[in-house]
Design an enzyme around this catalytic site. Structure first.
Site, PDB file in Angstrom:
ATOM      1  N   GLU A  95     -18.404  -4.893  23.912  1.00 62.24           N
ATOM      2  CA  GLU A  95     -17.030  -6.059  23.872  1.00 62.24           C
ATOM      3  C   GLU A  95     -16.271  -5.913  23.030  1.00 62.24           C
ATOM      4  OE1 GLU A  95     -20.419  -6.802  23.681  1.00 62.24           O
ATOM      5  OE2 GLU A  95     -21.050  -7.530  24.620  1.00 62.24           O
ATOM      6  N   HIS A  99     -29.160 -16.961  23.329  1.00 60.80           N
ATOM      7  CA  HIS A  99     -27.673 -16.882  25.128  1.00 60.80           C
ATOM      8  C   HIS A  99     -26.823 -17.404  25.222  1.00 60.80           C
ATOM      9  CE1 HIS A  99     -29.619 -12.832  25.232  1.00 60.80           C
ATOM     10  NE2 HIS A  99     -28.800 -13.040  26.314  1.00 60.80           N
ATOM     11  N   HIS A 149      -4.279   2.522  -3.283  1.00 61.86           N
ATOM     12  CA  HIS A 149      -4.346   2.157  -2.158  1.00 61.86           C
ATOM     13  C   HIS A 149      -3.525   0.639  -1.757  1.00 61.86           C
ATOM     14  CE1 HIS A 149      -6.306   0.138   1.513  1.00 61.86           C
ATOM     15  NE2 HIS A 149      -5.999  -0.421   0.839  1.00 61.86           N
ATOM     16  N   HIS A 185       0.489  -1.117  -0.038  1.00 64.81           N
ATOM     17  CA  HIS A 185       0.513   0.221   0.262  1.00 64.81           C
ATOM     18  C   HIS A 185       0.842   1.006   0.077  1.00 64.81           C
ATOM     19  CE1 HIS A 185      -1.944  -3.384   1.385  1.00 64.81           C
ATOM     20  NE2 HIS A 185      -3.573  -2.698   1.353  1.00 64.81           N
TER      21      HIS A 185
HETATM   22  C1  LIG Z   1     -11.730  -5.441   9.424  1.00 64.22           C
HETATM   23  C2  LIG Z   1     -10.625  -4.707   8.399  1.00 64.22           C
HETATM   24  N1  LIG Z   1     -11.768  -5.397   7.235  1.00 64.22           N
HETATM   25  C3  LIG Z   1     -11.229  -4.819   6.231  1.00 64.22           C
HETATM   26  C4  LIG Z   1     -10.426  -4.592   5.885  1.00 64.22           C
HETATM   27  C5  LIG Z   1      -9.285  -5.084   3.925  1.00 64.22           C
HETATM   28  N2  LIG Z   1      -9.151  -3.174   3.931  1.00 64.22           N
HETATM   29  C6  LIG Z   1      -7.755  -2.345   4.187  1.00 64.22           C
HETATM   30  S1  LIG Z   1      -7.298  -0.959   3.926  1.00 64.22           S
HETATM   31  C7  LIG Z   1      -8.750  -1.270   3.145  1.00 64.22           C
HETATM   32  C8  LIG Z   1      -9.356   0.524   3.392  1.00 64.22           C
HETATM   33  C9  LIG Z   1      -8.907   0.906   3.179  1.00 64.22           C
HETATM   34  O1  LIG Z   1      -9.182   2.158   3.177  1.00 64.22           O
HETATM   35  P1  LIG Z   1      -8.810   3.362   4.487  1.00 64.22           P
HETATM   36  O2  LIG Z   1      -8.747   2.468   5.567  1.00 64.22           O
HETATM   37  O3  LIG Z   1      -9.066   4.736   4.808  1.00 64.22           O
HETATM   38  O4  LIG Z   1      -7.583   3.582   3.938  1.00 64.22           O
HETATM   39  P2  LIG Z   1      -6.763   4.064   2.540  1.00 64.22           P
HETATM   40  O5  LIG Z   1      -6.564   3.520   1.779  1.00 64.22           O
HETATM   41  O6  LIG Z   1      -6.810   5.642   3.035  1.00 64.22           O
HETATM   42  O7  LIG Z   1      -4.937   4.594   3.169  1.00 64.22           O
HETATM   43  C10 LIG Z   1      -9.778  -2.154   3.996  1.00 64.22           C
HETATM   44  C11 LIG Z   1     -11.608  -2.853   3.347  1.00 64.22           C
HETATM   45  C12 LIG Z   1      -9.399  -4.657   6.767  1.00 64.22           C
HETATM   46  N3  LIG Z   1      -7.669  -4.507   6.783  1.00 64.22           N
HETATM   47  N4  LIG Z   1      -9.663  -4.720   8.267  1.00 64.22           N
END
Ligand SMILES: Cc1ncc(C[n+]2csc(CCOP(=O)(O)OP(=O)(O)O)c2C)c(N)n1
Ligand SMILES: [Mg+2]
Length: 674
Positions: A417, A478, A268, A33
């Site tokens: 939780e 539950h 990204h 990334h």
């Molecule tokens: C709980 C979770 N769900 C999904 C992902 C997969 N994932 C990695 S980055 C991302 C989203 C990217 O958007 P953002 O957080 O805004 O990061 P940016 O692209 O701006 O760096 C996702 C869905 C993850 N890492 N963790």
């Protein structure tokens, strides 16, 4: 050039070094990334060279500021900083980004390199764990600081992304952080309008700043101004907030300066590509097209900048020496906390009970043991997600942690939780032995945090009561079914389901003694008889399973179970008095699995094929222990609402029903032998 201009161009060179290293490493790995580390470089630069009190020469310094990169996918930002500021990562480690065995894993892994405070990657976990770290700071300060001796006095910094801000676990923890007034917590929100599927407007239009204000945070919005001066100023303003956590909202542009990729979702999670990197470096006025190029003066500048932190540490050490002089016991205790080792001999004289003590629910036994352990293990702190009257996890001679008053040991997580799980991890990372309690069924609501503690090798303790259909009337919503199997499937998580008071005491001792991984303790709501204390060996949990009652001579049948069903096995054995029956209690299947074959075979002799396992939960995982000829008495579907005795009857967990199936197994096995 004036001094100021020279400084500004050196700063720019440093910031662009973070950017170019990040894009080069992702390109080299052909995975990762790049865009977000590039955008966040100025913020990380301010944190590591100006704002944070940290000493790369002593990454475990107790009073260092913590940094948590909640947006773990932007790991190259952290790795670049750890290399440039001298934490021990090398340029070669950056070249090996995402390669097998390299400390620079895809996402920051706790323990893989110095300076990684917690594992991040599952979005939301980082900021939620940071809440626990910041809470621990206040709790340590309350316990250990004395007049004239502020030995605990640091901040926790976080960078969170859109994904972090969308995750529920973040809301849970941030809400509690605001409620508790954790003024030492300072988070940046990287509001870049980009996530994987495109512009965040696809799914996210709330005013995050307003939400955090409503949580009770101090919120600043610096807009697009990521100048070092503006960021520094915002951090100073955040630090001045003593009784409110701070959020600094920053509108960044992903992959800044990349002519074709800036502000695109593509930046990204994919390498920019050779050509785009070339153009970006040109746009930066970068002196070389050589990958991983670090211009002259950059390293020196970083290393010089961290000298302020090194000096702060040196001064702290002097202050700590004076503290040690004045309060030797406290100083030793604070250091011991950091080692995560409980006091020597704390577990000697563990409470035991005998059969004459009668029936006691294991959650109640646990409460007794918690009081006993809390007296001996001062770092033990914890609480429940609004179920303390049911989980029985309050430390009775302590008070609640509240805003402005962090000296207590009882935490109230509210009905949060997942946030609780992450906060417990943060507490445990910071030297406390944290526990969090709820009903076993709601372990599902905290699974992300449980998993991370296991992955990090962090000895968090999760207390789960109401561990089966034995909870009765609350019914199938539950009643846990698949939860034990799923927890047991988690590597490095010890799942202990004790059968009585004695096993419960041993379970707590095991959990507190464990230093390299978490323990989940599953406890009954209903009363269970107390086993003869001599029948329960001292290493029952470490061994995982043991012969609780043996037959005279070679057994015809082995009955095995966990928790309340151990007693069902004992009663079924009574009902099968014409057979030679061995009863095995298996409080921790994970530990039993890890025993050598010799021990396992001594408990479950391979020659005995008639084996019946009894557990009022999913049968998954039991077939290994009962083998082909065996039977698993378990739950094949959901439970039902009703008094627990009626449920045990209905679902076939009475001694008679177990005995009947056991007899069938014995007959089958005899038939097979004939
Ligand atoms: C709980 C979770 N769900 C999904 C992902 C997969 N994932 C990695 S980055 C991302 C989203 C990217 O958007 P953002 O957080 O805004 O990061 P940016 O692209 O701006 O760096 C996702 C869905 C993850 N890492 N963790
Ligand atoms: Mg984003």
């Amino acid at each position: 050039m004036s001094v100021a201009t020279e400084q500004a161009s050196l700063d720019k060179l440093c910031v662009d070094t973070i950017r170019t290293l990040s894009m080069d490493a992702v390109q080299q790995a052909n995975s990762g990334h790049p865009g977000t580390p590039m955008a966040l470089a100025p913020i990380a630069y301010v944190l590591y060279t100006r704002a944070m009190k940290h000493a790369p020469s002593d990454p475990d310094w107790i009073d260092r500021d913590r940094f948590v990169l909640s947006a773990g996918h932007a790991s190259m930002l952290l790795y670049s900083m750890l290399y440039l500021s001298g934490y021990g990562l090398t340029l070669d480690d950056l070249r090996d980004f995402r390669q097998l065995g390299s400390p620079t894993a895809g996402h920051p892994e706790y323990g893989h390199a110095k300076g990684i405070e917690t594992t991040t990657g599952p979005l939301g976990q980082g900021i939620a764990t940071a809440v626990g770290i910041a809470l621990a700071e206040r709790m340590l300060a309350a316990r250990f600081n004395r007049d004239g001796h502020e030995v605990v006095d640091h901040h926790t910094f976080v960078i969170a992304s859109d994904g972090d801000m969308q995750e529920g676990v973040q809301s849970e923890a941030a809400s509690l952080a605001g409620h508790l007034g954790l003024g030492r917590l300072i988070a940046f929100y990287d509001d870049n309008h980009i996530s994987i599927e495109g512009d965040t407007e696809l799914a996210f239009s709330e005013d995050v700043g307003a939400r955090y204000e409503a949580y009770g945070w101090h919120v600043q919005n610096v807009g697009e101004d990521v100048s070092l001066e503006r960021v520094t100023e915002a951090v100073e303003a955040a630090k001045a907030q003593d009784d409110r956590p701070s959020l600094i909202v920053v509108r960044t542009h992903i992959a800044p300066g990349a002519p074709n990729k800036q502000d695109t979702a593509e930046a990204h999670g994919s390498p920019l590509g050779e050509e785009e990197i070339r153009l970006t470096k040109e746009a930066y006025g970068w002196p070389s097209q050589e990958p991983f190029f670090v211009p002259d003066g950059v390293l020196d500048h970083f290393r010089a900048a961290v000298q302020a932190g090194e000096e702060a540490r040196r001064q702290w050490q002097e202050r700590f020496a004076a503290y040690r002089e004045a309060h030797p016991d406290l100083a030793a205790e604070l250091e011991r906390f950091q080692s995560r080792r409980p006091p020597e001999g704390w577990g000697d004289g563990l409470p035991r009970q005998t059969a004459e003590d009668g029936a006691v629910a294991t959650r109640k036994a646990s409460s007794t043991v918690i009081q006993w352990a809390a007296e001996r293990v001062p770092e033990l702190v914890g609480g429940s997600a609004d179920l303390a009257p049911s989980t029985l996890t309050l430390i009775s001679d302590s008070v609640s942690v509240r805003k402005g008053d962090y000296g207590g040991r009882n935490l109230h997580f509210g009905i949060r939780e997942h946030g609780m799980g992450a906060i417990v991890n943060g507490l445990t990372l910071s030297g406390f032995r944290g526990y969090g309690a709820t009903f076993l069924i709601f372990s599902d609501y905290m699974k992300g945090a449980i998993r991370l503690s296991a992955l990090m090798g962090l000895p968090s303790i999760f207390v789960f009561t109401h561990d089966s259909i034995g909870l009765g009337e609350d019914g199938p919503t539950h009643q846990p079914i698949e939860q034990l199997a799923s927890l047991r499937a988690t590597p490095n998580l010890a799942v202990v389901r004790p059968a009585d008071f004695n096993e419960t005491a041993l379970a707590w001792r095991f959990a507190i003694d464990r230093t390299d991984g978490p323990t989940a303790i599953a406890l009954s709501r209903q009363g269970v008889p107390t086993l003869d204390s001599e029948a329960v060996p001292d290493d029952a949990i470490e061994r995982g399973a043991y012969v609780l009652r043996d037959s005279d001579g070679e057994p015809d049948l082995i009955l095995m179970g966990t928790g309340s069903e151990v007693h069902t096995c004992l009663q079924a054995a009574d009902a099968l008095s014409d057979l030679a029956v061995r009863v095995v209690s298996m409080p921790c299947l994970d530990a039993f699995e890890a025993q050598d074959t010799g021990y396992r075979d001594s408990v479950l002799p391979p020659g005995v094929r008639a084996r019946v396992a009894v557990e009022a939960a999913s049968p998954l995982g039991w077939h290994r222990w009962v083998g082909d000829g065996g039977e698993v008495v378990a739950m094949d579907g959901f439970g039902a609402s009703g008094p627990y005795k009626a449920l045990y009857e209905h679902f076939g967990f009475t001694p008679e029903a177990v005995a009947e199936r056991a007899r069938a197994a014995v007959e089958r096995s005899a038939g097979a032998r004939r």
